[in-house]
Design an enzyme around this catalytic site. Structure first.
Site: not given
Length: 758
Positions: A312-313
């Site tokens: 995920d970021c």
């Protein structure tokens, strides 16, 4: 500035950096392997295997070039004619602009906005789910062909809706692992193009088959687009109390992991054949998700995952910055790459991998392993097959986006998902011929900006609830009552009450929007926000007839006040119904469509908010006053539960049963429509196993089907029950077992016993 404050600033700054589109849309996008000089490389040779082509490409790259492929914004390799590639595009329930891979600044100005996933799940219609996935896949490919999207999309969200306060529960198919699994399979199959894989054909908008240019019948690994199962795993908390998704450690038992958290991902991979897996921000039992090599390798080695794993970021940065799990940046990089992650959303790997290798914590072969997964997916997508306009889907373009077919499908999805929660004395449907005037009240009633919920792009033809209802009556008036959904003031109540008094019938639209529930924001209450409850009660008291209450949003609401109020005749839940929500609601209220949706999540009382959201347990624990979660385990009480006395042998392990398929049996069901409207009924078959172990579910859904019947007609359906799959439970060691003794099957009020013996 404290370390924690500094970390927060870092993440916010990073979010800004990675959300900037990498380039202006190009109507004639660049592509690798362009003739006449750049198509002679072995990786351009379509007669070779995917693996051989990927390995050939890796062998041609310098270490620096390799490292710059480890970001969602992969760098160009000019000397090989390879343009940059943006891995991050979004397509949760429509092509969305959340990711930098999608732009609506080009020939395509909008895309079909389907209902938010939770409402679509309420239809309990597998065929519908597949059709939506396919429609999104067609629009995604069409936008790629004109340079306005990528080929890799980070959807669906298949975390279970564990806690009613979760801000992203709206994005999921609900709380039941089996339902979430079924949705994941259908969506991924449709989006990745299973309708053409193995047949070489894709049906056009009129149902006619079209042959696909250059299709090889033997190549079943080809993809129309890439779908991503996220967020792996046990991710369902944004920001609650002092807990944040960036640092939360989800403590999960083996029993809950096996029967609640893992099944959707296992199904998404094994049956759906998803080509991407996203590891989440949180830790699981003390180890960050992207560093859980045991879980990432379980997906590959046990479940057969064939694709790439992204963070995920920016979930690699959080390992050091938020979770303090590693001492240095390089330690974090080495940890995730060795665990099996392939790419980082963000720039963390690009900035730190070189020095990690120099320190001896990684080797170049570790990078090659990640690149093999990344390039293999790109090759399966046809990215290195030359001009995409001459490829399998080259004919798709702007004419395939916002089509009549897709807009009708969006309308049908909204119709099928709407749930009728209350209907005293058959108050609904209204007869349009006797409704002289209609008042529509509520801050969401005439607002199109939040109709789709989170991860919404630019819809084709959005219609508000008020606009849809206007089409059915001669006179309609609107009053917001509250200036916004938080409804902190009653300044607009008088206008709303006066509007209600003047109208023949009154509809109040209340509930939630993204100010109350969204990514990075959980709720603290299950009640209607602010003074909305007062607005509903005031309108109901002022109206000459009982009113209709329409509830929006994804999260469950405690509306017991409305359930028991005789001045509120009907209650409908419409979730986030997408661009066609206004029309769908009007059709339901005025009888053009008979609602048949079912809630895919439990609606708890407000008292449930006393339960700690960070408690990941699913099963009730009477000894500490924990009531359990979801319909499978929620007891609503803290009374002590009893178990049957254990016998010497009261179960068998399912992996020891060699003839499970031969033990299967059919449940034949007849559905009769005793009303004067055609409609659909969701058949739900539940099982209740003998309580031989701690944590035996109170009830569990084992099968469902949506059956359409005509007025006063009937329809038949059958459900195949496999005892090992459907009647088994999970013990405290995380092993699936089949209890011996009496199992109870229930279908509505019908009860049937099944005896299992050795």
């Amino acid at each position: 500035m404290s370390l924690q404050q500094g970390s927060l600033f870092f993440l916010q700054l990073l979010a800004l950096l990675i959300s900037i589109p990498s380039s202006i849309p190009n109507p004639n996008p660049e592509f690798p392997c362009q003739p006449p000089h750049l198509n002679s490389y072995p990786f351009c040779n379509t007669s070779l295997s995917i693996t051989d082509r990927a390995q050939s490409l890796i062998s041609l790259l310098a270490l620096e070039e390799k490292i710059h492929q480890l970001s969602n914004n992969a760098s160009a390799i000019p000397r090989l004619g390879i343009p940059p590639y943006q891995w991050w595009s979004e397509s949760l329930h429509g092509i969305a602009s959340n990711g930098p891979g999608v732009s609506f600044d080009g020939r395509v100005k909008a895309a079909t906005s389907f209902p938010q996933v939770l409402l679509t799940a309420a239809s309990f219609n597998r065929t519908l789910w597949f059709k939506i996935g396919l429609a999104l896949g067609i629009e995604a490919k069409a936008m790629y062909n004109v340079g306005q999207a990528g080929l890799t999309f980070w959807a669906p969200n298949i975390n279970i809706f564990r806690d009613p306060r979760w801000g992203r529960g709206q994005e999921t198919p609900g709380e039941d692992p089996m339902v979430v699994s079924a949705y994941a399979v259908e969506f991924v199959k449709g989006f990745q193009g299973e309708s053409w894989r193995g047949s070489g054909n894709l049906r056009d908008r009129f149902g006619r088959k079209r042959a696909l240019r250059g299709y090889n019948d033997e190549d079943d690994d080809r993809l129309m687009n890439s779908a991503c199962c996220k967020h792996f795993i046990a991710y369902d908390l944004e920001k609650w109390m002092n807990f944040s998704r960036y640092s939360f450690d989800a403590l999960v038992t083996r029993q809950d992991m096996e029967d609640s958290y893992e099944p959707p991902f296992r199904s998404c991979i094994q049956q759906g054949k998803a080509s991407c897996l996203m590891c989440s921000y949180n830790a699981i039992n003390g180890v960050p998700a992207c560093a859980r090599g045991d879980l990432l390798q379980k997906a590959r080695n046990e479940w057969g995952f064939k694709g790439y794993i992204t963070s995920d970021c920016d979930a690699v940065a959080t390992i050091k910055e938020y979770q303090n799990y590693t001492r240095t940046d390089n330690d974090a990089v080495a940890l995730v790459i060795k665990a099996g992650m392939d790419i980082n959303c963000g720039t963390y790997l690009v900035r730190h991998t070189q020095t990690t290798i120099e320190e001896g914590k990684l080797q170049e072969k570790d990078i090659d392993r990640a690149l093999l997964n990344l390039f293999s997916v790109q090759l399966r997508l046809g990215l290195f097959d030359g001009d995409p306009r001459k490829g399998q889907f080259g004919e798709l373009g702007p004419q395939n986006v916002c089509t009549t077919e897709h807009k009708i499908l969006a309308l049908e999805a909204a119709r099928q998902g709407i749930v009728l929660l209350k209907n005293d004395n058959k108050f609904l449907p209204l007869n349009r011929n006797v409704v002289s005037s209609l008042a529509v009240i509520g801050p969401m009633a005439n607002n199109i900006s939040n109709m789709g919920g989170g991860y919404t792009g630019v819809p084709c033809e959005p219609m508000s609830f008020f606009k849809g209802l206007q089409g059915y009556v001669k006179e309609a008036s609107f009053a917001p009552g509250c200036s916004d959904v938080p409804c902190e003031s009653d300044a607009g109540f008088n206008e709303a009450i006066l509007t209600a008094k003047k109208a023949d019938f009154v509809i109040v639209v209340a509930g939630l929007d993204l100010s109350q529930e969204t990514e990075d924001h959980d709720r603290v209450s299950l009640l209607l926000p602010g003074r909305q409850m007062d607005l509903v009660s005031s309108a109901a008291a002022a109206s000459g007839k009982p009113i209709i209450l329409v509830l929006t949003g994804g999260g469950p609401l405690d509306v017991l006040f409305a359930k028991g109020n005789p001045n509120i005749a009907s209650i409908l839940w419409v979730g986030y119904p997408g661009e066609a929500g206004g029309k769908a609601l009007a059709e339901v209220i005025f009888g053009d469509f008979n609602p048949g949706g079912r809630l895919p999540m439990t609606w708890y009382p407000e008292s449930f908010t006393k339960v700690a959201m960070n408690d990941m347990h699913m099963r009730a624990d009477p000894f500490r006053g924990f009531p359990g979660r979801t319909y499978r385990s929620f007891t609503g009480t803290s009374s002590k539960k009893t178990l049957h006395q254990r016998r010497q042998l009261d179960y068998i392990h399912t992996d020891e049963v060699t003839s499970c398929d031969s033990l299967g049996f059919y449940v034949h069901i007849s559905v009769a429509n005793v009303g004067d409207m055609d409609g659909s009924h969701v058949v739900m078959l539940f099982s209740r196993a003998p309580k031989i172990i701690e944590g035996t579910p109170e009830n569990q859904l084992i099968a469902f089907d949506r059956v359409h019947t005509s007025s006063y007609g009937s329809a038949e359906t059958s459900i195949l029950v496999n005892p090992c799959n459907h009647l088994s439970i999970v013990d405290q060691q995380g092993k699936r077992i089949l209890p011996l003794g009496e199992h109870v099957l229930t279908l509505g009020d019908l009860v049937h016993s099944v005896l299992i013996e050795t």
